[in-house]
Design a protein around this motif. Structure first.
Motif, mmCIF file in Angstrom:
data_model
loop_
_atom_site.group_PDB
_atom_site.id
_atom_site.type_symbol
_atom_site.label_atom_id
_atom_site.label_comp_id
_atom_site.label_asym_id
_atom_site.label_seq_id
_atom_site.Cartn_x
_atom_site.Cartn_y
_atom_site.Cartn_z
ATOM 1 N N ARG A 17 0.906 -1.114 -0.156
ATOM 2 C CA ARG A 17 0.027 0.042 0.069
ATOM 3 C C ARG A 17 0.773 1.428 0.014
ATOM 4 O O ARG A 17 1.607 1.588 1.115
ATOM 5 C CB ARG A 17 -0.750 0.029 1.155
ATOM 6 N N THR A 20 0.465 3.295 3.605
ATOM 7 C CA THR A 20 1.055 2.995 4.919
ATOM 8 C C THR A 20 2.325 2.060 4.702
ATOM 9 O O THR A 20 2.808 1.827 5.616
ATOM 10 C CB THR A 20 0.174 2.307 5.570
ATOM 11 N N HIS A 22 2.076 -1.150 4.106
ATOM 12 C CA HIS A 22 1.690 -2.354 4.394
ATOM 13 C C HIS A 22 1.601 -3.187 3.269
ATOM 14 O O HIS A 22 1.223 -2.878 2.389
ATOM 15 C CB HIS A 22 0.577 -2.583 5.222
ATOM 16 N N LEU A 24 -0.540 -6.064 1.350
ATOM 17 C CA LEU A 24 -1.822 -6.594 1.457
ATOM 18 C C LEU A 24 -2.170 -7.504 0.434
ATOM 19 O O LEU A 24 -1.496 -7.514 -0.772
ATOM 20 C CB LEU A 24 -2.864 -5.552 1.562
ATOM 21 N N SER B 381 -6.760 4.206 8.658
ATOM 22 C CA SER B 381 -5.881 3.189 7.502
ATOM 23 C C SER B 381 -5.045 2.463 8.329
ATOM 24 O O SER B 381 -4.936 1.335 8.011
ATOM 25 C CB SER B 381 -5.220 4.333 6.767
ATOM 26 N N GLU B 382 -4.548 2.939 9.317
ATOM 27 C CA GLU B 382 -3.426 2.148 10.135
ATOM 28 C C GLU B 382 -4.364 0.848 10.989
ATOM 29 O O GLU B 382 -3.894 -0.259 10.878
ATOM 30 C CB GLU B 382 -2.900 2.949 11.083
ATOM 31 N N CYS B 385 -5.116 -2.022 8.406
ATOM 32 C CA CYS B 385 -3.963 -2.846 7.849
ATOM 33 C C CYS B 385 -3.402 -3.604 8.943
ATOM 34 O O CYS B 385 -2.492 -4.377 8.772
ATOM 35 C CB CYS B 385 -3.090 -2.056 7.267
ATOM 36 N N ALA B 408 5.177 -0.076 11.556
ATOM 37 C CA ALA B 408 4.505 -0.464 10.542
ATOM 38 C C ALA B 408 4.714 -2.001 10.338
ATOM 39 O O ALA B 408 4.521 -2.460 9.409
ATOM 40 C CB ALA B 408 5.075 0.232 9.271
#
Lengths: 343, 487
Positions: A17, A20, A22, A24, B381-382, B385, B408
């Motif tokens: 993403r 952020t 991450h 996914l 958003s965090e 995820c 993260a």
């Protein structure tokens, strides 16, 4: 080495993403993206049940994704909205007619009614003709001002309650930067609000459900969902001032991906000193549209085009508004200043 | 070109000579020596007058500095602060028409340890600067940045402004004459171990952006501490218009929109008793450079963290090159950005309560995640995820202060359960997160560990955390919010 999705932990991660960082899998990404838009809509109370909402569709990726997501969320969470598409034809050959074909395809795919308004029928000028007269430096001003009014007129014709546009986080951040660079304090204060004020007749409130969605994520979404969109830059745009803000933003994003949301946060939190002069909202004395001056910007621009004075409306000509209203002829000196066109 | 049978053109055109002999636009007699803005040529003496007048008018118009007040000048050795020093010297000199009437002191922070300069290099630069300071005749102090590791916790706290402002200042003018003798006051020496700790601290910031912000914060704390201990109530910084325009753009990009007025305005009173003043903020870098060249103002070139880095190495560096490039095509860029900064103010008024202030930059906190704000969008958003416990799809509203996951790596940290005695635990990032404003949180995010932060910051963080836990316990019994902090 396959990385597993950091959300469900089961499937393989297909993408990273941009927002952020991450990793996914596809389904979790779709879910996260749609969920974020849903949260934005709910937290800002953008819509009420039973409203008719027009989606401003240009055939580009933002409006295609917006139309798709609005349709999905409307069904999933029972917003109770009636959706339709509005599109604006600026008359740019080779660009707009192709994207309009895309919008027509979208209409069939999403089964939503569509209305197209064109500059030709509203103002009597197409963008091609305008650029021939104005040159390539200030043409974006004309297009933007005319489009805004065109959207409102189209919405009034369709009798909708709200318009929603596909402005994404990158657009809002660019606008904040541009307003800082141009010193436009009035716009700087307003540009981060998610929806415009809803008082006044002749004005349809508009909102930006995709305000916190990154442009790159919109592209990722459209790519993985195999959505149909038209992806070319406007042929007249390379020299726009916004281009500078855009390159700066892209560089910022490469240094720190969260910069885009940080800029929006800055824009939302800055406050203007009291005593700074702000424009007051009134109506245009010629066409009745909202305006902060005696004449609204599109009337001034149109007047300039019709009289062969393309620079009328670019820059500050408040003193001439009175003359234009009363149909007095302009002096020689004024005419000369307004005529010069850069190539 | 030099062929044998070349045909020369019948008539060679003369190059258009620039009109070199233009008259000064002000006195209209002397020949112009410098072009400041397009269309404004000035001769030497008119330019000097213009520069001096602008400086004095800035100080006089705002009436911030009282006669006889003790004022500390932060001189880095660069062009702007050197110009400021020379203007203050001139202004206090006997021959000045409208004399400036305050008591200046000079301070220079030696950051060589942070930049990795060798001891000899540092000593050479410092001795060059000392020579300049000595000719000015003001008392001066040269402090190594390593001192910041030993500061007390008062450095990050506000204090009420001292009460001896206007009425007693005339009396103080009598005492001030002793200080005018100038000369170095006792200087701390540089310890190898301290330099290493400082470098470790800066090394724990993984990006150059975070490093620069951290350095700026430490510098600010040290300056305020110096001003407080030596009894100075005002601190003059030499930031020019160009640099402030770049700083404005950087602050917007870092999420410091709420604090723009304090970071780039004329006066900045976030610390309460010491006010930062920026008298050079209307001078563009070009004017200062011309002034220094014409009137031979001595400067010392000291490298910074950004020297010889690539354009995209950090946000600060990128903003600087962006503004310079834009200035070439649109010459009014810097002044437009400057005018924007004049129209801004600090949101929310002045809040003296410590809990409402950021631990690092001492500006009021802007992390109240309002409905539908960028901050809330980020938290959502965090959360989305992170690994969710099986079966729940519902998104919970975030806790009112700070995100639930700061790193993260996909792990949701839970909010602190019972009150734990924190003196036994190693400091963690999440303890500090909720005490910081939005942009300092971003800086913290880029740091690999907080263990290297100076002791005063960690102690203060623990104290504030304990206090907020206490407050949570008794929240329902408190009738009103406290007005000011009681010691």
């Amino acid at each position: 080495m396959p990385v597993s999705c950091s959300s469900c932990g089961e499937k393989r991660a297909m993408l990273k993403r941009p927002k952020t960082g991450h990793s996914l899998c596809k389904d979790c990404f779709f879910m996260a993206f749609e969920e974020e838009v849903h949260q934005t809509i709910v937290n800002a109370s953008l819509f009420k049940s039973g409203e008719t909402v027009a989606i401003a569709a240009s055939g580009g990726k933002d409006s295609t994704v917006l139309a798709h997501v609005m349709k999905v969320l409307n069904e999933r969470y029972n917003y109770g909205l009636e959706l339709m598409l509005i599109s604006v034809d600026e008359g740019i050959t080779g660009y707009r007619d192709d994207s309009l074909e895309t919008v027509k395809r979208n209409q069939q795919q999403y089964e939503l009614p569509l209305k197209i308004v064109s500059y030709e029928e509203l103002y009597g000028w197409t963008m091609d003709a305008i650029v021939k007269q104005v040159g390539r430096k200030n043409n974006c001003t004309f297009c933007g001002v005319f489009r805004r009014q065109a959207l409102d007129r189209g919405a009034l014709m369709l009798k909708v309650d709200k318009i929603c546009t596909g402005h994404n986080a990158d657009d809002v951040a660019e606008t904040v930067l541009m307003n800082v660079l141009r010193g436009d304090i009035a716009r700087l204060r307003r540009c981060t609000t998610i929806s415009t004020a809803s008082e006044g007749e002749g004005v349809v409130p508009r909102c930006k459900p995709l305000k916190y969605a990154y442009e790159k994520e919109i592209v990722l979404y459209a790519y993985f969902k195999k959505l149909d969109y038209f992806s070319t830059e406007c042929i007249y745009s390379p020299n726009a001032y916004r281009g500078y803000a855009r390159t700066f933003l892209k560089d910022l994003e490469s240094i720190r991906p969260s910069s885009i949301v940080d800029i929006i946060h800055s824009g939302e939190n800055l406050s203007v000193r009291e005593g700074v002069k702000m424009p007051v909202q009134g109506t245009c004395s010629r066409c009745g549209y909202i305006s902060s001056q005696a004449l609204c910007k599109s009337c001034v621009l149109l007047e300039g085009l019709n009289r062969g004075l393309p620079k009328l409306g670019i820059g500050k000509h408040h003193r001439l508004h009175g003359k234009i209203l009363s149909q007095q002829p302009l002096t020689e000196k004024e005419e000369r200043k307004l005529k010069s066109v850069e190539s | 070109m030099c062929q044998v049978e070349e045909d020369y053109q019948p008539k060679l055109e003369r190059a258009q000579a620039h009109s070199v002999c233009r008259k000064c636009v002000k006195c209209k007699e002397e020949q112009a020596a410098v072009l400041i803005r397009a269309g404004d040529p000035y001769c030497r003496s008119c330019f000097r007058e213009y520069f001096t007048h602008k400086f004095r008018a800035m100080l006089g118009k705002t009436r911030l500095i009282f006669p006889g007040e003790k004022v500390l000048l932060a001189v880095s050795g660069g062009p702007s602060s050197s110009a400021m020093l020379s203007q203050v010297q001139q202004g206090l000199g006997q021959s000045a028409q409208k004399k400036l009437r305050f008591l200046p002191g000079l301070v220079h922070i030696d950051e060589g340890g942070a930049l990795g300069l060798s001891l000899e290099e540092r000593q050479r630069l410092v001795s060059e600067l000392k020579a300049i300071f000595q000719t000015s005749g003001f008392p001066f102090h040269v402090i190594p940045l390593e001192q910041v590791l030993d500061l007390p916790t008062s450095a990050v706290n506000t204090a009420p402004p001292s009460s001896d402002q206007a009425p007693e200042c005339y009396k103080a003018a009598g005492d001030g004459r002793e200080l005018q003798q100038g000369g170095a006051l006792a200087e701390p020496s540089v310890d190898e171990a301290q330099t290493r700790s400082l470098q470790q601290l800066l090394g724990s910031a993984t990006t150059l952006t975070a490093k620069e912000e951290l350095l700026r914060t430490l510098r600010q704390h040290l300056l305020v501490h110096e001003a407080r201990t030596r009894g100075y109530s005002k601190l003059l910084l030499g930031e020019s218009c160009t640099r402030l325009a770049v700083r404005l753009l950087t602050c917007v990009s870092l999420g410091r929109g709420a604090h723009l007025a304090q970071d780039t305005g004329f006066s900045d009173c976030r610390f309460g008793d010491v006010t930062f003043v920026r008298p050079m903020r209307e001078f563009s870098a070009k004017e200062i450079a011309v002034h220094n060249h014409m009137f031979r103002v001595p400067t010392v070139v000291i490298p910074s963290l950004e020297t010889k880095t690539l354009e995209k190495a950090s946000i600060q560096r990128l903003s600087e090159s962006f503004v310079s490039r834009l200035q070439q095509d649109f010459p009014s860029t810097v002044s437009t950005i400057y005018r924007t900064s004049e129209k801004l103010q600090t949101a929310g008024g002045g809040c003296c309560e410590e809990d409402g202030r950021c631990l690092l930059c001492v500006c009021s906190l802007d992390t109240a995640a309002g409905k539908a704000s960028a901050l809330q969008a980020r938290l959502i958003s965090e959360q989305l995820c992170c690994q969710k416990p099986a079966g729940t799809v519902k998104v919970e509203p975030p806790p009112p202060a700070g995100p639930c996951c700061s790193s993260a790596d996909g792990e949701c940290g839970s909010a602190a359960g019972g009150a734990v005695c924190c003196s036994s635990q190693a400091p963690e990032k999440k303890d500090l997160q909720k005490l910081l404003c939005y942009s300092c949180q971003l800086t913290l995010r880029d740091m690999s560990s907080v263990a290297h932060l100076p002791q005063y910051i960690l102690t203060e963080a623990q104290r504030r955390n304990r206090r907020s836990l206490m407050k949570d316990e008794i929240r329902e019994f408190l009738l009103e919010e406290e007005e000011g902090s009681s010691s």
